[in-house]
Design an enzyme around this catalytic site. Structure first.
Site, PDB file in Angstrom:
ATOM      1  N   ARG A  53       0.842  -1.221   0.000  1.00 25.19           N
ATOM      2  CA  ARG A  53       0.000   0.000   0.000  1.00 25.19           C
ATOM      3  C   ARG A  53       0.867   1.256   0.000  1.00 25.19           C
ATOM      4  O   ARG A  53       0.431   2.330  -0.388  1.00 25.19           O
ATOM      5  CB  ARG A  53      -0.984  -0.015   1.184  1.00 25.19           C
ATOM      6  CG  ARG A  53      -1.896   1.204   1.225  1.00 25.19           C
ATOM      7  CD  ARG A  53      -3.188   0.985   2.014  1.00 25.19           C
ATOM      8  NE  ARG A  53      -3.022   0.233   3.224  1.00 25.19           N
ATOM      9  CZ  ARG A  53      -2.500   0.697   4.361  1.00 25.19           C
ATOM     10  NH1 ARG A  53      -2.090   1.946   4.438  1.00 25.19           N
ATOM     11  NH2 ARG A  53      -2.384  -0.081   5.412  1.00 25.19           N
ATOM     12  N   TYR A 101     -16.792  14.711 -15.918  1.00 26.14           N
ATOM     13  CA  TYR A 101     -17.254  13.326 -15.908  1.00 26.14           C
ATOM     14  C   TYR A 101     -18.250  13.149 -14.741  1.00 26.14           C
ATOM     15  O   TYR A 101     -18.042  13.705 -13.661  1.00 26.14           O
ATOM     16  CB  TYR A 101     -16.055  12.383 -15.760  1.00 26.14           C
ATOM     17  CG  TYR A 101     -16.456  10.976 -15.454  1.00 26.14           C
ATOM     18  CD1 TYR A 101     -17.296  10.280 -16.315  1.00 26.14           C
ATOM     19  CD2 TYR A 101     -16.020  10.342 -14.297  1.00 26.14           C
ATOM     20  CE1 TYR A 101     -17.696   8.985 -16.022  1.00 26.14           C
ATOM     21  CE2 TYR A 101     -16.407   9.045 -14.005  1.00 26.14           C
ATOM     22  CZ  TYR A 101     -17.247   8.373 -14.867  1.00 26.14           C
ATOM     23  OH  TYR A 101     -17.651   7.108 -14.567  1.00 26.14           O
ATOM     24  N   ASP A 107      -7.691  17.201 -15.604  1.00 34.48           N
ATOM     25  CA  ASP A 107      -7.969  15.820 -15.985  1.00 34.48           C
ATOM     26  C   ASP A 107      -7.616  15.687 -17.471  1.00 34.48           C
ATOM     27  O   ASP A 107      -8.292  16.255 -18.336  1.00 34.48           O
ATOM     28  CB  ASP A 107      -9.451  15.501 -15.715  1.00 34.48           C
ATOM     29  CG  ASP A 107      -9.783  14.041 -15.981  1.00 34.48           C
ATOM     30  OD1 ASP A 107      -9.139  13.433 -16.853  1.00 34.48           O
ATOM     31  OD2 ASP A 107     -10.709  13.527 -15.330  1.00 34.48           O
ATOM     32  N   LYS A 156      -8.401   4.397 -19.635  1.00 35.29           N
ATOM     33  CA  LYS A 156      -8.756   4.796 -20.993  1.00 35.29           C
ATOM     34  C   LYS A 156      -7.548   4.668 -21.926  1.00 35.29           C
ATOM     35  O   LYS A 156      -7.037   3.588 -22.101  1.00 35.29           O
ATOM     36  CB  LYS A 156      -9.332   6.211 -20.945  1.00 35.29           C
ATOM     37  CG  LYS A 156     -10.411   6.385 -19.843  1.00 35.29           C
ATOM     38  CD  LYS A 156     -11.638   5.562 -20.128  1.00 35.29           C
ATOM     39  CE  LYS A 156     -12.654   5.418 -19.012  1.00 35.29           C
ATOM     40  NZ  LYS A 156     -12.683   6.241 -17.860  1.00 35.29           N
TER      41      LYS A 156
HETATM   42  C1  4LM Z   1     -16.672   7.350 -19.382  1.00 37.82           C
HETATM   43  N1  4LM Z   1     -15.104   7.923 -17.685  1.00 37.82           N
HETATM   44  O1  4LM Z   1     -16.708   8.562 -19.669  1.00 37.82           O
HETATM   45  P1  4LM Z   1     -12.325   5.599 -13.680  1.00 37.82           P
HETATM   46  N2  4LM Z   1     -12.095  11.321 -15.684  1.00 37.82           N
HETATM   47  C2  4LM Z   1     -12.670  11.261 -16.893  1.00 37.82           C
HETATM   48  C3  4LM Z   1     -13.418  10.135 -17.239  1.00 37.82           C
HETATM   49  O2  4LM Z   1     -13.972  10.096 -18.459  1.00 37.82           O
HETATM   50  C4  4LM Z   1     -13.581   9.091 -16.307  1.00 37.82           C
HETATM   51  C5  4LM Z   1     -12.969   9.197 -15.048  1.00 37.82           C
HETATM   52  C6  4LM Z   1     -12.218  10.330 -14.784  1.00 37.82           C
HETATM   53  C7  4LM Z   1     -15.978   6.963 -18.138  1.00 37.82           C
HETATM   54  C8  4LM Z   1     -16.188   5.798 -17.454  1.00 37.82           C
HETATM   55  C9  4LM Z   1     -17.345   4.930 -17.560  1.00 37.82           C
HETATM   56  C10 4LM Z   1     -12.511  12.395 -17.852  1.00 37.82           C
HETATM   57  C11 4LM Z   1     -14.385   7.933 -16.619  1.00 37.82           C
HETATM   58  C12 4LM Z   1     -13.078   8.118 -13.991  1.00 37.82           C
HETATM   59  O3  4LM Z   1     -13.508   5.033 -14.379  1.00 37.82           O
HETATM   60  O4  4LM Z   1     -12.516   5.712 -12.204  1.00 37.82           O
HETATM   61  O5  4LM Z   1     -11.023   4.949 -14.075  1.00 37.82           O
HETATM   62  O6  4LM Z   1     -12.159   7.135 -14.234  1.00 37.82           O
HETATM   63  O7  4LM Z   1     -17.175   6.484 -20.112  1.00 37.82           O
END
Ligand code: 4LM
Length: 396
Positions: free
Chosen positions: A63, A116, A188, A213
């Site tokens: 951790r 998001y 982000d 992603k």
């Molecule tokens: C989606 N997105 O858009 P985790 N920041 C951005 C994101 O698009 C996302 C996250 C953080 C999508 C997920 C289902 C700009 C997520 C959050 O999913 O926690 O790895 O990231 O389709």
């Protein structure tokens, strides 16, 4: 390697392949070993004490750090041009650890109008339970940013391009405003990846990613990263990462390292394909409101050219006949998959209002520019003729 060679600054793709790991001298293993261990044996009781006290380098417990994860973190830091990176169990684990590390009760966060859905959800938790306020602001306009900064604003938090509207925020402007007002700026960078955009180069302070992603790229893991100064990231490492515990598992770090080795090659193909798909959609009589930064018709095309090294793989659009027609089209697709997430080698299509941004109240969603009929397409690396053929048959 000559000393001249070792001082040379290596290119992005070279760093993407090599940074963070040299073949293991013990075994010669070319691929990064997966250190699937929870704890690390101390050579002596005194050493263990010194490592806990921070007086001696060395691993203690996974951790608090793990060699496979460290290799990933060094690679990401080099690609984002930051001093240090930390890996997390998800993008949301990275975002929440960074924000919790920056604010306390009574503080204010100024955010882009467009985030998001779960980032919006986390801000709502901060507000409802911990007395940390936030304002959503159209950051395409400098005056509105300056108007919304308050005495207690500690953080400016943005996405650019914004998920899913593709609106773009001027990174140099955000970096400058942050410095002038002593506010930490967090970007982000998920939609671009470091191959196409590096916010730290524009004076912003912290970069976060959903590494699920483009960084991973293959739709087989969930992960997050944060990048910035050594001082700030060590603060996060030993507070909100260590004590909340959203760390990345060694196997997922290994998969991410493997994915990142092809990041530049994949991003070039995503961008090339998306440009052609966006042009096809724009010329289609049933399609309207195509949002892709690479289109000349895109309202911020010039800003996109200035701060991005390519336009990426995401496109948003609507059908002239509205929501029902859009959902019917999605159901008729054969090659393109109806799924949330983005940045995978596979093309994915989804409906933000009922899926990724459904937690955002309708009124706020409309203000963000997410119309009920908006569709988001993450263009993959398949042969572009096949992607266009599938869209054409689904639209017919
Ligand atoms: C989606 N997105 O858009 P985790 N920041 C951005 C994101 O698009 C996302 C996250 C953080 C999508 C997920 C289902 C700009 C997520 C959050 O999913 O926690 O790895 O990231 O389709």
């Amino acid at each position: 390697m000559s000393s001249k060679e070792s001082n040379r600054e290596q290119g992005f793709q070279t760093l993407a392949v090599h940074k963070g790991y040299k073949p293991d001298p013990l075994t010669g293993s070319l691929a990064l070993p997966i250190h699937q261990t929870s704890t690390f044996v101390f050579p002596s009781a005194e050493t263990g004490g010194r490592r806990f006290a921070g007086e001696e380098e060395g691993y203690v417990y996974s951790r608090l750090g793990n060699p496979t994860v460290t290799a990933l973190e060094e690679k990401i830091a080099a690609l984002e041009k930051g001093e240090k990176a930390l890996a997390f169990a998800s993008g949301m684990a990275a975002i929440s650890a960074v924000l919790l590390g920056l604010v306390r009760s009574g503080d204010h966060i100024l955010c882009s109008r467009g985030l998001y859905g779960c980032t919006f959800g986390f801000l709502s938790i901060l507000k409802d339970k911990f007395n940390v306020d936030y304002t959503l602001c159209d950051m395409r306009d400098k005056e509105s940013i300056l108007r919304e900064i308050k005495e207690n604003t500690k953080v400016i938090y943005i996405e650019t391009p914004i998920n899913p509207t593709m609106q773009i925020i001027d990174l140099a402007l955000i970096g400058q405003i942050g410095k002038e007002h002593n506010v930490t700026t967090v970007v982000d960078n998920t939609f671009m990846s470091p191959y196409l955009q590096r916010p730290l180069e524009y004076g912003c302070d912290v970069v976060v990613h959903s590494a699920t992603k483009y960084l991973g790229g293959h739709g087989d893991l969930v992960a997050g990263v944060a990048v910035g100064t050594k001082e700030f990231l060590e603060h996060i490492q030993f507070t909100t990462q260590k004590d909340i515990g959203g760390i990345l598992a060694p196997f997922d770090a290994f998969l991410l390292v493997r994915g990142i080795k092809t990041l530049g090659v994949r991003m070039d193909r995503h961008s090339e394909n998306a440009q052609k798909v966006a042009e096809f959609l724009e010329s289609h009589p049933k399609v309207t409101n195509v949002m892709y930064p690479g289109l000349k018709s895109f309202p911020q095309h010039e800003l996109a050219k200035r701060q991005m090294d390519g336009f990426g793989g995401l496109i948003s659009f609507e059908l002239k006949e509205g929501l029902e027609a859009g959902l019917n089209m999605m159901n008729k697709l054969e090659l393109l998959k109806c799924a949330v997430s983005l940045g995978d080698v596979d093309s994915l299509i989804q409906h933000p209002a009922s899926m990724t941004h459904s937690v955002v109240p309708h009124e706020e969603r409309i203000k963000m520019g997410i119309a009920d009929g908006l569709i988001r397409l993450s263009v993959g690396i398949e042969n572009v003729e096949d992607i266009i053929y599938d869209l054409e048959q689904a639209l017919s």
